[in-house]
Motif scaffolding. Sequence first.
Motif, PDB file in Angstrom:
ATOM      1  N   MET A   1     -14.350-107.034 -32.945  1.00  0.00           N
ATOM      2  CA  MET A   1     -15.031-106.450 -31.812  1.00  0.00           C
ATOM      3  C   MET A   1     -13.611-106.304 -30.570  1.00  0.00           C
ATOM      4  SD  MET A   1     -18.352-107.469 -29.830  1.00  0.00           S
ATOM      5  CE  MET A   1     -18.473-107.213 -28.285  1.00  0.00           C
ATOM      6  N   PRO A   2     -13.446-105.277 -30.232  1.00  0.00           N
ATOM      7  CA  PRO A   2     -12.096-105.189 -29.278  1.00  0.00           C
ATOM      8  C   PRO A   2     -12.644-105.679 -27.866  1.00  0.00           C
ATOM      9  CG  PRO A   2     -13.298-102.961 -29.806  1.00  0.00           C
ATOM     10  CD  PRO A   2     -13.909-103.778 -30.645  1.00  0.00           C
ATOM     11  N   SER A   3     -11.737-106.308 -27.327  1.00  0.00           N
ATOM     12  CA  SER A   3     -11.751-106.982 -25.803  1.00  0.00           C
ATOM     13  C   SER A   3     -11.842-105.843 -24.695  1.00  0.00           C
ATOM     14  CB  SER A   3     -10.674-107.741 -25.534  1.00  0.00           C
ATOM     15  OG  SER A   3      -9.380-107.094 -25.468  1.00  0.00           O
ATOM     16  N   PRO A   4     -12.822-106.056 -23.939  1.00  0.00           N
ATOM     17  CA  PRO A   4     -13.052-104.930 -22.759  1.00  0.00           C
ATOM     18  C   PRO A   4     -11.586-104.501 -22.051  1.00  0.00           C
ATOM     19  CG  PRO A   4     -14.194-106.923 -22.242  1.00  0.00           C
ATOM     20  CD  PRO A   4     -13.664-107.120 -23.394  1.00  0.00           C
ATOM     21  N   ARG A   5     -11.476-103.436 -21.672  1.00  0.00           N
ATOM     22  CA  ARG A   5     -10.329-102.913 -20.866  1.00  0.00           C
ATOM     23  C   ARG A   5     -10.290-103.425 -19.661  1.00  0.00           C
ATOM     24  NH1 ARG A   5      -7.607 -99.724 -17.966  1.00  0.00           N
ATOM     25  NH2 ARG A   5      -5.860 -98.373 -18.730  1.00  0.00           N
ATOM     26  N   ILE A   6      -9.038-104.107 -19.300  1.00  0.00           N
ATOM     27  CA  ILE A   6      -9.122-104.650 -17.752  1.00  0.00           C
ATOM     28  C   ILE A   6      -8.505-103.747 -17.210  1.00  0.00           C
ATOM     29  CG2 ILE A   6      -8.068-106.458 -16.515  1.00  0.00           C
ATOM     30  CD1 ILE A   6      -8.033-108.102 -19.067  1.00  0.00           C
ATOM     31  N   PRO A   7      -8.970-103.252 -16.004  1.00  0.00           N
ATOM     32  CA  PRO A   7      -8.266-102.276 -15.115  1.00  0.00           C
ATOM     33  C   PRO A   7      -6.855-102.496 -14.348  1.00  0.00           C
ATOM     34  CG  PRO A   7     -10.349-103.046 -14.014  1.00  0.00           C
ATOM     35  CD  PRO A   7     -10.047-103.607 -15.454  1.00  0.00           C
ATOM     36  N   ALA A   8      -6.170-101.423 -14.295  1.00  0.00           N
ATOM     37  CA  ALA A   8      -4.748-101.908 -13.775  1.00  0.00           C
ATOM     38  C   ALA A   8      -4.870-102.011 -12.378  1.00  0.00           C
ATOM     39  CB  ALA A   8      -3.971-100.539 -13.878  1.00  0.00           C
ATOM     40  N   LEU A   9      -4.023-102.813 -11.738  1.00  0.00           N
ATOM     41  CA  LEU A   9      -4.076-103.478 -10.353  1.00  0.00           C
ATOM     42  C   LEU A   9      -2.982-102.830  -9.608  1.00  0.00           C
ATOM     43  CD1 LEU A   9      -4.634-107.174 -10.600  1.00  0.00           C
ATOM     44  CD2 LEU A   9      -6.511-105.524  -9.868  1.00  0.00           C
ATOM     45  N   ARG A  10      -3.202-102.099  -8.562  1.00  0.00           N
ATOM     46  CA  ARG A  10      -2.287-101.350  -7.855  1.00  0.00           C
ATOM     47  C   ARG A  10      -2.233-101.899  -6.303  1.00  0.00           C
ATOM     48  NH1 ARG A  10      -5.249 -97.081  -9.734  1.00  0.00           N
ATOM     49  NH2 ARG A  10      -5.986 -96.858  -7.959  1.00  0.00           N
ATOM     50  N   PRO A  11      -1.247-102.036  -5.800  1.00  0.00           N
ATOM     51  CA  PRO A  11      -1.142-102.494  -4.482  1.00  0.00           C
ATOM     52  C   PRO A  11      -2.059-101.272  -3.463  1.00  0.00           C
ATOM     53  CG  PRO A  11       1.104-102.409  -5.303  1.00  0.00           C
ATOM     54  CD  PRO A  11       0.121-101.744  -6.359  1.00  0.00           C
ATOM     55  N   GLY A  12      -2.857-102.115  -2.681  1.00  0.00           N
ATOM     56  CA  GLY A  12      -3.736-101.317  -1.873  1.00  0.00           C
ATOM     57  C   GLY A  12      -5.165-101.310  -2.303  1.00  0.00           C
ATOM     58  N   ASP A  13      -5.125-101.566  -3.700  1.00  0.00           N
ATOM     59  CA  ASP A  13      -6.634-101.765  -4.228  1.00  0.00           C
ATOM     60  C   ASP A  13      -7.448-102.709  -3.468  1.00  0.00           C
ATOM     61  OD1 ASP A  13      -6.039-100.005  -6.230  1.00  0.00           O
ATOM     62  OD2 ASP A  13      -5.912-101.316  -7.816  1.00  0.00           O
ATOM     63  N   GLN A  14      -8.753-102.426  -3.028  1.00  0.00           N
ATOM     64  CA  GLN A  14      -9.531-103.617  -2.457  1.00  0.00           C
ATOM     65  C   GLN A  14     -10.530-104.118  -3.398  1.00  0.00           C
ATOM     66  OE1 GLN A  14     -11.082-102.152   1.417  1.00  0.00           O
ATOM     67  NE2 GLN A  14      -9.281-100.725   1.777  1.00  0.00           N
ATOM     68  N   LEU A  15     -10.786-105.283  -3.487  1.00  0.00           N
ATOM     69  CA  LEU A  15     -11.758-105.833  -4.486  1.00  0.00           C
ATOM     70  C   LEU A  15     -12.605-106.821  -3.747  1.00  0.00           C
ATOM     71  CD1 LEU A  15      -8.953-107.192  -7.093  1.00  0.00           C
ATOM     72  CD2 LEU A  15     -10.378-105.032  -7.301  1.00  0.00           C
ATOM     73  N   ALA A  16     -13.822-106.877  -4.240  1.00  0.00           N
ATOM     74  CA  ALA A  16     -14.862-107.809  -3.572  1.00  0.00           C
ATOM     75  C   ALA A  16     -15.442-108.679  -4.805  1.00  0.00           C
ATOM     76  CB  ALA A  16     -15.675-106.945  -3.003  1.00  0.00           C
ATOM     77  N   SER A  17     -15.962-109.811  -4.023  1.00  0.00           N
ATOM     78  CA  SER A  17     -16.672-110.639  -5.187  1.00  0.00           C
ATOM     79  C   SER A  17     -18.039-110.161  -5.452  1.00  0.00           C
ATOM     80  CB  SER A  17     -16.818-112.011  -4.534  1.00  0.00           C
ATOM     81  OG  SER A  17     -17.633-112.660  -5.332  1.00  0.00           O
ATOM     82  N   ALA A  18     -18.358-110.161  -6.689  1.00  0.00           N
ATOM     83  CA  ALA A  18     -19.635-109.416  -7.240  1.00  0.00           C
ATOM     84  C   ALA A  18     -21.022-110.727  -7.064  1.00  0.00           C
ATOM     85  CB  ALA A  18     -19.727-109.541  -8.787  1.00  0.00           C
TER      86      ALA A  18
END
Length: 106
Positions: A1-18
Amino acid sequence: MPSPRIPALRPGDQLASATGTTRVIVIRAPQEVTGPVECGGSPMVPAQDAPAAQPAGQTPDTLIGKRYVDPADTLELLCTASGTGHLTYGGKPLAVKPPKALPASD
């Protein structure tokens, strides 16, 4: 079973805790992503996809205005909203980046 693709990170990306109120901005990102950015053990999501803020009342683990870096110093995040849960990248904890020493002025 393939692992899920991890999205690329780019400077300026805003992330939030789920699961909490922690929010960060990517300042520096590695060329190749080796794992997800997590807060409190849950992968962080794009800020626009984050659920409504959780009620406050607990002592925050991530502090607003602090920069967090991975052990290899390839990922740097700026905390824009404090919250509970420690930040990790690829399963390794992120540490608060020490401030730069200013040159002495005589």
